[in-house]
Design a protein around this motif. Structure first.
Motif, mmCIF file in Angstrom:
data_model
loop_
_atom_site.group_PDB
_atom_site.id
_atom_site.type_symbol
_atom_site.label_atom_id
_atom_site.label_comp_id
_atom_site.label_asym_id
_atom_site.label_seq_id
_atom_site.Cartn_x
_atom_site.Cartn_y
_atom_site.Cartn_z
ATOM 1 N N SER A 1 0.798 -1.228 0.000
ATOM 2 C CA SER A 1 0.000 0.000 0.000
ATOM 3 C C SER A 1 0.829 1.276 0.000
ATOM 4 C CB SER A 1 -0.921 0.021 1.225
ATOM 5 O OG SER A 1 -0.152 0.174 2.404
ATOM 6 N N GLY A 2 2.092 1.172 0.428
ATOM 7 C CA GLY A 2 2.912 2.367 0.563
ATOM 8 C C GLY A 2 2.667 3.098 1.878
ATOM 9 N N GLN A 3 1.753 2.601 2.698
ATOM 10 C CA GLN A 3 1.481 3.207 3.995
ATOM 11 C C GLN A 3 2.469 2.669 5.018
ATOM 12 O OE1 GLN A 3 -2.610 2.184 4.664
ATOM 13 N NE2 GLN A 3 -3.343 4.023 3.622
ATOM 14 N N ARG A 4 2.624 3.408 6.105
ATOM 15 C CA ARG A 4 3.532 3.006 7.174
ATOM 16 C C ARG A 4 2.807 3.055 8.512
ATOM 17 N NH1 ARG A 4 5.665 0.712 3.878
ATOM 18 N NH2 ARG A 4 7.310 1.458 2.562
ATOM 19 N N ILE A 5 3.212 2.207 9.413
ATOM 20 C CA ILE A 5 2.629 2.173 10.751
ATOM 21 C C ILE A 5 3.320 3.211 11.616
ATOM 22 C CG2 ILE A 5 2.312 0.774 12.822
ATOM 23 C CD1 ILE A 5 2.377 -1.683 10.940
ATOM 24 N N ASN A 6 2.540 4.038 12.290
ATOM 25 C CA ASN A 6 3.078 5.003 13.239
ATOM 26 C C ASN A 6 3.002 4.353 14.622
ATOM 27 O OD1 ASN A 6 3.584 7.060 15.029
ATOM 28 N ND2 ASN A 6 2.583 8.606 13.777
ATOM 29 N N HIS A 7 4.098 3.803 15.078
ATOM 30 C CA HIS A 7 4.119 3.083 16.350
ATOM 31 C C HIS A 7 3.868 4.004 17.543
ATOM 32 C CE1 HIS A 7 5.195 -0.767 14.623
ATOM 33 N NE2 HIS A 7 6.054 -0.127 13.852
ATOM 34 N N ASP A 8 4.144 5.315 17.383
ATOM 35 C CA ASP A 8 3.879 6.256 18.470
ATOM 36 C C ASP A 8 2.382 6.444 18.691
ATOM 37 O OD1 ASP A 8 6.585 6.683 18.933
ATOM 38 O OD2 ASP A 8 6.677 8.327 17.482
ATOM 39 N N LYS A 9 1.584 6.296 17.640
ATOM 40 C CA LYS A 9 0.136 6.458 17.746
ATOM 41 C C LYS A 9 -0.593 5.133 17.926
ATOM 42 C CE LYS A 9 -0.399 10.609 14.923
ATOM 43 N NZ LYS A 9 -1.059 11.120 13.710
ATOM 44 N N SER A 10 0.094 4.041 17.757
ATOM 45 C CA SER A 10 -0.540 2.726 17.799
ATOM 46 C C SER A 10 -0.762 2.263 19.234
ATOM 47 C CB SER A 10 0.324 1.690 17.078
ATOM 48 O OG SER A 10 0.469 2.023 15.713
ATOM 49 N N SER A 11 -1.873 1.578 19.444
ATOM 50 C CA SER A 11 -2.142 0.968 20.739
ATOM 51 C C SER A 11 -2.880 -0.341 20.498
ATOM 52 C CB SER A 11 -2.966 1.895 21.638
ATOM 53 O OG SER A 11 -4.230 2.129 21.064
ATOM 54 N N ILE A 12 -2.921 -1.152 21.525
ATOM 55 C CA ILE A 12 -3.550 -2.459 21.425
ATOM 56 C C ILE A 12 -4.404 -2.680 22.659
ATOM 57 C CG2 ILE A 12 -1.614 -3.688 22.482
ATOM 58 C CD1 ILE A 12 -2.090 -5.902 20.350
ATOM 59 N N PHE A 13 -5.489 -3.416 22.489
ATOM 60 C CA PHE A 13 -6.387 -3.707 23.591
ATOM 61 C C PHE A 13 -6.591 -5.208 23.683
ATOM 62 C CE2 PHE A 13 -10.727 -4.535 25.107
ATOM 63 C CZ PHE A 13 -10.636 -3.978 26.363
ATOM 64 N N PHE A 14 -6.483 -5.743 24.885
ATOM 65 C CA PHE A 14 -6.664 -7.165 25.121
ATOM 66 C C PHE A 14 -7.890 -7.382 25.998
ATOM 67 C CE2 PHE A 14 -2.084 -6.580 24.566
ATOM 68 C CZ PHE A 14 -1.814 -7.526 23.587
ATOM 69 N N SER A 15 -8.544 -8.514 25.806
ATOM 70 C CA SER A 15 -9.649 -8.854 26.703
ATOM 71 C C SER A 15 -9.080 -9.184 28.075
ATOM 72 C CB SER A 15 -10.440 -10.042 26.155
ATOM 73 O OG SER A 15 -9.647 -11.210 26.168
ATOM 74 N N LYS A 16 -9.917 -9.126 29.088
ATOM 75 C CA LYS A 16 -9.426 -9.332 30.450
ATOM 76 C C LYS A 16 -8.928 -10.750 30.685
ATOM 77 C CE LYS A 16 -14.130 -9.913 32.086
ATOM 78 N NZ LYS A 16 -15.170 -9.357 32.916
ATOM 79 N N GLY A 17 -9.306 -11.713 29.849
ATOM 80 C CA GLY A 17 -8.865 -13.092 30.026
ATOM 81 C C GLY A 17 -7.544 -13.419 29.347
ATOM 82 N N CYS A 18 -6.948 -12.453 28.669
ATOM 83 C CA CYS A 18 -5.691 -12.705 27.955
ATOM 84 C C CYS A 18 -4.526 -12.739 28.949
ATOM 85 C CB CYS A 18 -5.463 -11.616 26.917
ATOM 86 S SG CYS A 18 -4.034 -11.894 25.879
ATOM 87 N N PRO A 19 -3.771 -13.831 28.979
ATOM 88 C CA PRO A 19 -2.652 -13.940 29.920
ATOM 89 C C PRO A 19 -1.573 -12.877 29.677
ATOM 90 C CG PRO A 19 -3.134 -16.066 28.903
ATOM 91 C CD PRO A 19 -3.930 -15.034 28.170
ATOM 92 N N GLN A 20 -0.939 -12.436 30.743
ATOM 93 C CA GLN A 20 0.080 -11.392 30.669
ATOM 94 C C GLN A 20 1.230 -11.777 29.738
ATOM 95 O OE1 GLN A 20 -0.239 -8.376 31.871
ATOM 96 N NE2 GLN A 20 1.746 -7.720 31.106
ATOM 97 N N GLU A 21 1.675 -13.020 29.797
ATOM 98 C CA GLU A 21 2.784 -13.463 28.946
ATOM 99 C C GLU A 21 2.425 -13.335 27.466
ATOM 100 O OE1 GLU A 21 5.408 -17.471 28.034
ATOM 101 O OE2 GLU A 21 4.329 -17.315 29.940
ATOM 102 N N ARG A 22 1.193 -13.670 27.119
ATOM 103 C CA ARG A 22 0.751 -13.545 25.726
ATOM 104 C C ARG A 22 0.677 -12.083 25.312
ATOM 105 N NH1 ARG A 22 -4.009 -17.117 24.382
ATOM 106 N NH2 ARG A 22 -2.326 -18.615 24.444
#
Length: 76
Positions: free
Chosen positions: A9-30
């Protein structure tokens, strides 16, 4: 997969603006492994994305009420 998309696509990921959300059941190690693999270290969920609520959850009434109220606001 993300690198393939970026190259195509020619697009790039801006890691400074990126975030991730996990469900409460997702283990910390994962969580740590996924964040390191994706190079996304901000773990959060914002209230809105493009003006819409991001977390619908079990009760969709609150989300739909918000949307209905916004539409009625524009119609009046």
């Amino acid at each position: 997969m993300l690198n393939i998309y970026c190259n195509a696509s020619g697009q790039r990921i801006n890691h400074d603006k990126s975030s991730i959300f996990f469900s409460k059941g997702c283990p910390q190690e994962r969580r740590v492994n996924i964040k390191n693999t994706l190079n996304v270290h901000n773990e959060s969920l914002s209230d809105r994305y493009l003006g819409m609520p991001t977390d619908v959850g079990q009760s969709k009434m609150g989300t739909l009420k918000y949307l209905r109220d916004r539409v009625w606001e524009k119609v009046r």
